[in-house]
Design an enzyme around this catalytic site. Structure first.
Site, short mmCIF file in Angstrom:
data_model
loop_
_atom_site.label_atom_id
_atom_site.label_comp_id
_atom_site.label_asym_id
_atom_site.label_seq_id
_atom_site.Cartn_x
_atom_site.Cartn_y
_atom_site.Cartn_z
N GLY A 196 25.15 52.51 -29.74
CA GLY A 196 24.76 52.26 -28.35
C GLY A 196 23.93 51.00 -28.16
O GLY A 196 22.95 50.78 -28.86
N SER A 197 24.29 50.17 -27.21
CA SER A 197 23.64 48.88 -27.06
C SER A 197 23.98 48.26 -25.70
O SER A 197 24.56 48.90 -24.84
CB SER A 197 24.05 47.96 -28.21
OG SER A 197 25.44 48.06 -28.43
N ARG A 198 23.64 46.96 -25.56
CA ARG A 198 23.77 46.32 -24.26
C ARG A 198 23.96 44.81 -24.43
O ARG A 198 23.51 44.22 -25.39
CB ARG A 198 22.50 46.64 -23.48
CG ARG A 198 22.12 45.74 -22.33
CD ARG A 198 20.83 46.25 -21.73
NE ARG A 198 20.20 45.29 -20.85
CZ ARG A 198 19.05 45.50 -20.23
NH1 ARG A 198 18.41 46.64 -20.38
NH2 ARG A 198 18.54 44.58 -19.44
#
EC number: 4.1.1.65
Length: 228
Positions: A196-198
């Site tokens: 999970g990241s951005r």
């Protein structure tokens, strides 16, 4: 021709090879031990189902579709990642531009493709990596406090656009392929973030933003903005 030769190097993502192989062997060992080591088969059946689900999620996570934008890329900014738009706002960018910019942030959940594409065609002007925290990627402070890699690209029209890969609470490794001085293309991979990241994209004021909060994006396909 140069562009096509570079695109031929894009294949199924190599970042997941060792993880998937190691996980497969580990799950195989655990299931084999349960099958041969216990008289009852119930623990084996439960574990095998869980193993298939977990491994399926991992395979889905590391999949890397080969995509071509297929349209005119002049002044176009495309989504660098699959996910959901969580921020569209004017911010003060103090690491490179030192002025106000429009920031568009895309959050990638566990089920999204985690390959990242260049948002614009151009030349890589700067690549940097900053160590930091591992807060939840959708929090506002994640953009400046989390571990991150920054890539600045100058378009053929002379406009600078910055893309920032940000680690999340689960993401512990950011991979960036960009090299300063290289030409880059929308259809080319910029990097990969594990779990999970951005990704934040910083655009000049006056840029026409074409996405809104909560909108789903497809990396290398969704046009998020039009440069002036």
């Amino acid at each position: 021709m140069v562009r096509l030769k570079r695109l031929k190097k894009i294949r199924i993502h190599r970042e997941g090879t060792h993880t998937l192989a190691g996980s497969f062997l580990l799950l195989l060992f655990i299931n084999a031990a349960l099958y041969w080591g216990l008289d009852t088969r119930i623990p084996f059946y439960i574990t095998s189902i869980v193993s298939l689900v977990v491994y399926g999620i991992m395979v889905n996570f590391f999949r890397c579709p080969i995509r071509l934008f297929g349209k005119d890329t002049e002044k176009v900014v495309v989504a660098p990642a699959d996910g959901k738009v969580v921020v569209v706002e004017e911010v003060e960018e103090n690491e490179y531009f030192h002025d106000r910019r429009i920031m568009v942030s895309i959050f990638m959940s566990l089920v999204n493709v985690h390959a990242n594409w260049y948002p614009v065609d151009g030349t890589v002007k700067k690549v940097s990596h900053q160590n930091g925290k591992f807060m939840k990627a959708w929090l506002p402070k994640a953009s400046t406090d989390n571990e991150r890699s920054t890539v600045v690209i100058e378009t053929p029209e002379g406009v600078e656009v910055m893309a920032r890969q940000i680690a999340g609470a689960m993401a512990r490794r950011i991979v960036t392929y960009a090299v300063e001085g290289d030409e880059c293309y929308i259809d080319e991979h910029m990097g990969f973030i594990k779990f999970g990241s951005r990704v934040d994209v910083f655009l000049p004021l006056g840029t026409e933003v074409l996405v809104k909060l909560g909108q789903a994006t497809t990396g290398n396909q969704t046009v998020i903005a039009k440069l002036k």
